[in-house]
Structure formats: C-alpha cells, structure tokens
Design a protein around this motif. Sequence first.
Motif, short mmCIF file in Angstrom:
data_model
loop_
_atom_site.label_atom_id
_atom_site.label_comp_id
_atom_site.label_asym_id
_atom_site.label_seq_id
_atom_site.Cartn_x
_atom_site.Cartn_y
_atom_site.Cartn_z
N ARG A 90 9.72 68.03 51.61
CA ARG A 90 9.07 68.44 50.36
C ARG A 90 8.06 67.39 49.89
O ARG A 90 7.97 67.06 48.70
N LEU A 109 6.21 72.78 55.59
CA LEU A 109 7.59 73.14 55.30
C LEU A 109 7.79 74.65 55.37
O LEU A 109 8.86 75.13 55.76
N ASP A 142 11.22 75.76 57.02
CA ASP A 142 12.20 75.74 55.92
C ASP A 142 13.33 76.74 56.18
O ASP A 142 13.08 77.89 56.54
N VAL A 184 14.28 71.97 60.83
CA VAL A 184 13.41 71.49 59.76
C VAL A 184 13.20 69.98 59.86
O VAL A 184 12.12 69.48 59.53
#
Length: 246
Positions: A107, A149, A153, A158
């Motif tokens: 993030r 992402l 995600d 990831v």
Amino acid sequence: MPREAPYLATAEALRARIAAGEWRLGDRLPSRARLAEEYGVGRNVVQRAVDLLIADGFLEGRAGSGTYVRVPHERLRMVRSRRRERSLAALTERGRAGAWDAHSEVRVPAPEDIAGRLAVAPGDLCVRTHYEFLAGGRPVQLSESWEPLALTDGTPVVLPERGPLAGRGVVERMRSIGVDVDTVVELPRPARATRVQANLLGIAAGDLVLAIERTIYDTGGRPVETADIVIPDARREVVYEFAVDR
C-alpha cells in the motif's frame, strides 16, 4: 595560460605518489590535515582531490577508518540472456548473486515517475520491495521493485518474497494468477553511486555504477512490474546475450 585548479594539482600529485609505489595497494593515506599541511592548501582542497581519486577508482573511503589505496577486486560477470527458442520464463541471469535480503511494503502510493512506468495514476497503491543481493558475502547489487497492488491484491503472491512462490520471480508469480508475461524492457545507464547506495554496497559515494531501469509487460502490453537496479562497476560487469534470428 590559466592556472590549474589547486584540487586538480593536488590530485595529480597524489596519483603520482601512488603510481610510484609510495603507497601500496591497501595502504592508508595520511590524514586530510597532514596532506593539507604538506601541500600548503586547505583541507577542502585535499577533500576534493581525494574525492576525485575515489571517483576515478584509485582510492576508496572506509567509514570511520580513513582513505586507502584501492585493492583491485575481481569483477563478476553477469549474463542477462533471452534466447528466442525458449519461453520467457527461461530468461536467465548467469553469475547472479548467491543470496539476497528483501523487504516489502504494501500500500505504498506510486510516485509520479513510477506511476508513468506502470501506466497507473500517481498515488495508486503498489507493493514496493527493496533487495540487496550478495555474492561471496559481499553486496553486489541493489534493486527497488514496484508492482501495482490492484494486480496482486488478495492473491497468495502479493508479497514477492513470501507465500507459495516466494523467490520464484515475476514471471512465475504472475502466471500463477493468470497473467502471462511477454516482454522485459531494460534501459541501462551509467551513473554515480549516491551516498545511500554507496553505504549499502560498501563502495564510495560517486563510484561508477550501472543503473538499469527494468519494466516487465504482459501479453496485452500492460506493465506488471518495474524496478531500478544498481550494480557497482567495480564488482560486476553486465553482458547482454541475444539469439540470432534464423
């Protein structure tokens, strides 16, 4: 005729003393203060002269220890190869590092330049991974990788260095989630090591490095990963190998 800058004259004098064998490989030079007194110049002049010789590969600085005549190190050859008769998954890197440390952050908003390379909007969330590669216990390569992402995600891949395909590379990880990689584009440029890079690589700030901007695309032309790779010139030489069309 213009007078030569004092730091250039000092650098040339130091270089001549090294060439004459007054200081041998691995020897420590006198302090900046002592050299400044000897040459009748300011310490800042000596510092600029030493920095120039470090950049030219004659000297190396060691934090908290001093400045030494650089001992030549064997340069490892790294061959980056893509043979047409193989799949892209067979993209090889011979002479690669034997171990690496990695740290991922999830993030992370994409900076403007990274967003442009990934074809996303600035601020879009990404996974950023820092790598430090080692060979023979010595740092030989740095890399900062970015992946959108939105692409990974909620999947098991990831994090590039965790999960079922940890350490298996972008191609295999992306294939596991239905994304087929088609193209790798690398843009190599000569550069000088920043202070941060130099500290991580155990070289001097200003030393020559090869900076490679790499972006990996899927079959639809969508970027799935981009990375900035830094390789110290004194430690490694990079060779690109291509197959010839028949």
